[in-house]
Design an enzyme around this catalytic site. Sequence first.
Site, PDB file in Angstrom:
ATOM      1  CE  LYS A   1      -2.313  75.021 -15.968  1.00  0.00           C
ATOM      2  NZ  LYS A   1      -1.116  75.142 -15.937  1.00  0.00           N
TER       3      LYS A   1
ATOM      4  CB  CYS B   1       3.198  70.820 -20.635  1.00  0.00           C
ATOM      5  SG  CYS B   1       1.636  70.682 -19.916  1.00  0.00           S
TER       6      CYS B   1
ATOM      7  NE  ARG C   1       0.108  68.847 -15.341  1.00  0.00           N
ATOM      8  CZ  ARG C   1       1.145  68.880 -16.054  1.00  0.00           C
ATOM      9  NH1 ARG C   1       1.767  68.305 -16.944  1.00  0.00           N
ATOM     10  NH2 ARG C   1       1.816  69.949 -15.815  1.00  0.00           N
TER      11      ARG C   1
HETATM   12  C1  EPZ Z   1       3.950  79.952 -18.384  1.00  0.00           C
HETATM   13  O1  EPZ Z   1       5.080  79.086 -18.556  1.00  0.00           O
HETATM   14  C2  EPZ Z   1       2.723  79.050 -18.332  1.00  0.00           C
HETATM   15  N1  EPZ Z   1       2.697  78.320 -17.310  1.00  0.00           N
HETATM   16  C3  EPZ Z   1       2.755  78.343 -19.717  1.00  0.00           C
HETATM   17  O2  EPZ Z   1       1.273  77.514 -19.517  1.00  0.00           O
HETATM   18  C4  EPZ Z   1       2.649  79.226 -20.790  1.00  0.00           C
HETATM   19  O3  EPZ Z   1       2.415  78.347 -22.131  1.00  0.00           O
HETATM   20  C5  EPZ Z   1       3.974  79.998 -20.929  1.00  0.00           C
HETATM   21  O4  EPZ Z   1       4.318  80.842 -19.366  1.00  0.00           O
HETATM   22  C6  EPZ Z   1       3.774  81.033 -21.953  1.00  0.00           C
HETATM   23  O5  EPZ Z   1       2.684  82.136 -21.938  1.00  0.00           O
HETATM   24  C7  EPZ Z   1       2.423  78.701 -15.948  1.00  0.00           C
HETATM   25  O6  EPZ Z   1       2.270  79.767 -15.808  1.00  0.00           O
HETATM   26  C8  EPZ Z   1       2.331  77.697 -14.768  1.00  0.00           C
HETATM   27  P1  EPZ Z   1       7.819  81.077 -20.106  1.00  0.00           P
HETATM   28  P2  EPZ Z   1       6.475  79.433 -18.234  1.00  0.00           P
HETATM   29  O7  EPZ Z   1       8.924  81.081 -19.334  1.00  0.00           O
HETATM   30  O8  EPZ Z   1       6.600  80.588 -17.423  1.00  0.00           O
HETATM   31  C9  EPZ Z   1      11.765  80.006 -22.584  1.00  0.00           C
HETATM   32  C10 EPZ Z   1      -0.146  75.766 -19.655  1.00  0.00           C
HETATM   33  O9  EPZ Z   1      -0.568  75.146 -20.567  1.00  0.00           O
HETATM   34  N2  EPZ Z   1      12.449  79.895 -21.260  1.00  0.00           N
HETATM   35  O10 EPZ Z   1       7.216  82.246 -20.465  1.00  0.00           O
HETATM   36  O11 EPZ Z   1       7.133  78.323 -18.085  1.00  0.00           O
HETATM   37  C11 EPZ Z   1      10.639  78.705 -22.726  1.00  0.00           C
HETATM   38  O12 EPZ Z   1      11.349  77.641 -23.329  1.00  0.00           O
HETATM   39  C12 EPZ Z   1       1.318  76.235 -19.500  1.00  0.00           C
HETATM   40  O13 EPZ Z   1      -0.847  76.245 -18.885  1.00  0.00           O
HETATM   41  C13 EPZ Z   1      13.819  79.645 -21.389  1.00  0.00           C
HETATM   42  O14 EPZ Z   1      14.500  79.224 -22.603  1.00  0.00           O
HETATM   43  O15 EPZ Z   1       6.826  79.936 -19.627  1.00  0.00           O
HETATM   44  C14 EPZ Z   1       9.669  79.266 -23.782  1.00  0.00           C
HETATM   45  O16 EPZ Z   1      10.489  78.998 -25.016  1.00  0.00           O
HETATM   46  C15 EPZ Z   1       2.213  75.525 -20.633  1.00  0.00           C
HETATM   47  N3  EPZ Z   1      14.546  79.738 -20.063  1.00  0.00           N
HETATM   48  C16 EPZ Z   1       9.860  80.707 -23.341  1.00  0.00           C
HETATM   49  O17 EPZ Z   1      10.983  81.020 -22.632  1.00  0.00           O
HETATM   50  C17 EPZ Z   1      13.973  80.004 -19.018  1.00  0.00           C
HETATM   51  O18 EPZ Z   1      14.642  79.917 -18.086  1.00  0.00           O
HETATM   52  C18 EPZ Z   1       8.642  81.204 -22.678  1.00  0.00           C
HETATM   53  O19 EPZ Z   1       8.618  80.372 -21.543  1.00  0.00           O
HETATM   54  C19 EPZ Z   1      12.464  80.090 -19.020  1.00  0.00           C
HETATM   55  C20 EPZ Z   1      11.973  80.153 -20.205  1.00  0.00           C
END
Ligand code: EPZ
Length: 417
Positions: free
Chosen positions: A22, A116, A398
């Site tokens: 996904k 989520c 999902r």
């Molecule tokens: C991706 O989300 C995945 N989703 C998530 O999987 C996964 O948990 C996550 O990466 C971490 O591996 C998809 O690929 C669609 P991040 P993403 O940006 O990119 C903070 C699932 O269950 N952050 O790496 O949104 C954020 O809050 C989903 O399949 C900011 O603060 O995750 C987090 O603490 C859930 N500002 C950290 O960075 C931003 O602009 C990492 O988030 C972006 C992120």
Amino acid sequence: MNKLIVNGKNKLYGKVDVKSAKNAMLPLIAACVLLDFEVGFLNCSKVGDVTVMLDIIKCLGGKYRYEDDTLFVDCSSLYIPELPCELSKKIRASVFLLGPLLARFRKVSAVTPGGCNFGDRPIDMHLDALRKLGAEISGKEHLYLRADKLEGAKITLPFPSVGVTENLIMAACLAEGETVILNAAKEPEIICLCSFLNRLGAKITGAGSYKIVIQGVKKLTKKITYFKPISDRIEVGTYLLATLNTGGEIEINGANFIHNVAFIKKIYNNACKIAFESDKIYLKCCGVGNGLGLVKTAPYPSFPTDLQSPLLAYACSLNGKTVIEEGVFKNRFSIVNELRKMGAMIEVSGTKAIVLGTNFLTGAILNACDLRSGAGLIIAALGAEGVSEIVGVDVIERGYFEIDKKLKLLGADVSKG
Ligand code: EPZ
């Protein structure tokens, strides 16, 4: 009804095929915005989030179709760089469209994404990164991005964010000059996206490392007909944990062992035998495992945050203590209160969950608060005494296609209610 009814204690035995990830499919679909021809993605399953992403593409003027498990996406007729509010609010991955839409149309309007609900999930890093390429951004809930042109830049990410790295790579592909991303995410899904883009004529080096360099090109012109995304490493880990929690035996076809090394190191030789081939993982249980000690989630190649809730559910039935420290998200322990309804003994302190294993969880009425905690509840219910009702199976679907059918084929006593 939107429930999964699980009668626990059946051992899982058999084979399961995992399809395209996904979290690889979502950025790949977004990357199709950069193309004016159709591409086919092999081995796809119709998980909920992918369907929503495809419906967003349709709202922008694009098209998609399936032929068996091959997904064809065609963005040649895209003409509306305005993300639909309702659909965008359903998934976090709608934010991944900002970069490619900006690169193609030099403007895009959007709302802050959904997804989520485990705590605050800002998109500040996405917007800051796009500004550094030349985007002007206004608005708060409704965002308006525009750029006379996108120019390459050297950008150090404050955190190796998966989505920000992907967004930036897609925008930088068509920017003028060189973009250097430092502190880039290293997930396999990043490597998959860059491999796809390079097949199309992009010039990206360093995928999977700390530093990714993109030489901008005018257009992606190399036409490819098919692309095979990586398999879903989180789905693999989920089925391995479900098997462990019932004491069974499973062969997972399509699994890439390398993508799951950090996870497998944690369960290896703990009352189970694991073997693997290039695209298969075998697991056979031999008794009840011991507590796992400290498990810390962090960006790849560390233990994945998406397997944190499923592992926490499994840890409830082990002999001994497991301490899980969540290192990526601020508040990803929504599963704990649900597991406590089953008799689990878990203390949460800040970003740590301390699980005192007990071999006796009992069925209960449970709520799937988000995708991965919902998967964790299924794992707990499969190993529990008696019947559990998990409300919110649509949340779990999902990211897990036909999980009820797959579990039933493995011998689980599950049904949709
Ligand atoms: C991706 O989300 C995945 N989703 C998530 O999987 C996964 O948990 C996550 O990466 C971490 O591996 C998809 O690929 C669609 P991040 P993403 O940006 O990119 C903070 C699932 O269950 N952050 O790496 O949104 C954020 O809050 C989903 O399949 C900011 O603060 O995750 C987090 O603490 C859930 N500002 C950290 O960075 C931003 O602009 C990492 O988030 C972006 C992120």
